[in-house]
Write an enzyme that holds these catalytic residues in place. Structure first.
Site, PDB file in Angstrom:
ATOM      1  N   ALA A   4       0.809  -1.231   0.000  1.00 22.09           N
ATOM      2  CA  ALA A   4       0.000   0.000   0.000  1.00 22.09           C
ATOM      3  C   ALA A   4       0.839   1.277   0.000  1.00 22.09           C
ATOM      4  O   ALA A   4       0.293   2.360   0.228  1.00 22.09           O
ATOM      5  CB  ALA A   4      -1.000   0.023   1.162  1.00 22.09           C
ATOM      6  N   ALA A   5       2.135   1.156  -0.286  1.00 24.60           N
ATOM      7  CA  ALA A   5       2.949   2.376  -0.396  1.00 24.60           C
ATOM      8  C   ALA A   5       2.404   3.254  -1.527  1.00 24.60           C
ATOM      9  O   ALA A   5       2.309   4.478  -1.401  1.00 24.60           O
ATOM     10  CB  ALA A   5       4.401   2.018  -0.651  1.00 24.60           C
ATOM     11  N   GLY A   6       2.026   2.605  -2.635  1.00 25.56           N
ATOM     12  CA  GLY A   6       1.463   3.361  -3.759  1.00 25.56           C
ATOM     13  C   GLY A   6       0.127   3.993  -3.404  1.00 25.56           C
ATOM     14  O   GLY A   6      -0.221   5.074  -3.901  1.00 25.56           O
ATOM     15  N   ASP A   7      -0.617   3.343  -2.525  1.00 20.80           N
ATOM     16  CA  ASP A   7      -1.904   3.904  -2.104  1.00 20.80           C
ATOM     17  C   ASP A   7      -1.684   5.139  -1.229  1.00 20.80           C
ATOM     18  O   ASP A   7      -2.407   6.141  -1.357  1.00 20.80           O
ATOM     19  CB  ASP A   7      -2.721   2.850  -1.345  1.00 20.80           C
ATOM     20  CG  ASP A   7      -2.996   1.624  -2.196  1.00 20.80           C
ATOM     21  OD1 ASP A   7      -3.115   1.781  -3.429  1.00 20.80           O
ATOM     22  OD2 ASP A   7      -3.072   0.517  -1.642  1.00 20.80           O
TER      23      ASP A   7
HETATM   24  O1  RIB Z   1      -2.098  -1.773  -2.704  1.00 20.20           O
HETATM   25  C1  RIB Z   1      -2.160  -2.694  -1.653  1.00 20.20           C
HETATM   26  C2  RIB Z   1      -3.453  -3.428  -1.693  1.00 20.20           C
HETATM   27  O2  RIB Z   1      -3.494  -4.234  -2.846  1.00 20.20           O
HETATM   28  C3  RIB Z   1      -3.670  -4.368  -0.541  1.00 20.20           C
HETATM   29  O3  RIB Z   1      -4.268  -3.750   0.563  1.00 20.20           O
HETATM   30  C4  RIB Z   1      -4.500  -5.482  -1.162  1.00 20.20           C
HETATM   31  O4  RIB Z   1      -5.781  -5.553  -0.655  1.00 20.20           O
HETATM   32  C5  RIB Z   1      -4.493  -5.208  -2.654  1.00 20.20           C
HETATM   33  O5  RIB Z   1      -5.664  -4.635  -3.081  1.00 20.20           O
END
Ligand code: RIB
Length: 314
Positions: free
Chosen positions: A251-254
């Site tokens: 989730a670094a990109g998130d």
């Molecule tokens: O970007 C990370 C996410 O990718 C995780 O939380 C997982 O659920 C997938 O969707």
């Protein structure tokens, strides 16, 4: 107040921390197991909310315990989850994640209810999207829905940011690029979109040029520990990474997407937004899990002080 809308996935992440990532046919005796709220869409929503935005989320969960936990989690973060519908016919999305000692990960997703998001879900959330400064999109819900949401946001004058993750198996439609304010692939996704393997800054520049030529306004190639490469009509620029010891890159990109969205919704320039997002992503990777590790604004300021990096704005 900075308004951000997110159309995307909600997953429950089942995570094992292991000494190394398994290869095909290998059994690795792992260390610890934990569940974390995840899904690229919901992670971005939580990230933006913790940084101070007013956030609305559109997506689907199944009629099951994971779905209820994920929805409650959004509400707890003061996110408008009225656009998250419950899908009786499918399970909530699940991600099986392995994280190694260096914080690298592998992820396999069973999409479940995320695959059932429809254009009608977008229509029902039309006002929330149209009233937002920024719409965040990823590719864990159907591409047709992503494109439709982008059309609605673009027509309303809302900035559209696409995280093309997971890497698409086929080219994205040309008209989608023209709706995008920013596309921000990582190296794997940039290669899938352009055919260019990213080993050097020159490769990142070539990939960014190729994506710009398709009609989006800005491209950010995320280069992990090497930072990011930003290309707009007028600007070509390497943005350095902040050195941290990674615990979990999931989730670094998130986190990065959330940082960009909040910065842009607060009227920052694209360059300042990418610098801000780089700090958000760096702090995220020092912590375990997807949604729980998204930084709050005050934590970000404190981290920047400790790292002796200046945030482009507070
Ligand atoms: O970007 C990370 C996410 O990718 C995780 O939380 C997982 O659920 C997938 O969707």
């Amino acid at each position: 107040m900075a308004r951000v809308a997110v159309v995307g996935s909600l997953n429950m992440d089942l995570v094992i921390r292991a000494p190394h990532l398994p290869s095909a046919g290998e059994t690795v005796l792992g260390g610890t197991f934990a569940t974390f709220a995840g899904g690229k869409g919901a992670n971005q929503a939580v990230g933006a909310a913790r940084l101070g935005a007013t956030v609305a989320m559109v997506g689907r969960v199944g009629d099951d315990a994971f779905g209820r936990l994920l929805r409650d989690g959004l509400v707890h973060e003061r996110i408008d989850a009225s656009g998250v519908r419950t899908n009786a016919g499918a399970a909530t999305g699940v991600a099986l994640i392995t994280v190694d000692g260096a914080g690298q990960n592998t992820i396999v997703v069973a999409s479940g209810a995320n695959a059932a998001v429809t254009r009608e879900d977008i229509d029902a959330a039309h006002n929330a999207i149209a009233q937002s400064a920024v719409l965040l999109l990823q590719l864990e819900v159907p591409l047709d829905v992503v494109r439709y949401a982008a059309q609605i946001a673009h027509a309303a004058g809302c900035m559209v940011i696409l995280d093309p993750a997971p890497a698409p198996g086929q080219p994205l439609p040309d008209d989608l690029y023209q709706l995008l304010s920013i596309i921000h692939p990582n190296e794997v996704e940039a290669r899938a979109l352009t055919g260019i393997a990213i080993a050097t800054e020159a490769d990142a520049r070539r990939a960014a040029e190729a994506l710009l030529a398709r009609g989006c306004q800005a491209v950010v190639i995320k280069l992990g520990a090497r930072g990011a490469y930003l290309a707009t009509g007028a600007r070509r620029e390497a943005v350095p990474a902040i050195r941290v010891t990674p615990v979990d890159t999931t989730a670094a990109g998130d986190a990065f997407a959330a940082g960009m969205a909040v910065a842009l919704a607060e009227q920052a320039s694209v360059q300042a937004a990418v610098q801000f997002a780089t700090v958000v992503g760096a702090l995220k990777v020092t912590r375990m899990g997807a949604q729980p590790s998204m930084p709050a604004r005050e934590e970000l300021r404190e981290f920047a002080r400790q790292q002796r990096v200046s945030l482009p704005f507070q």
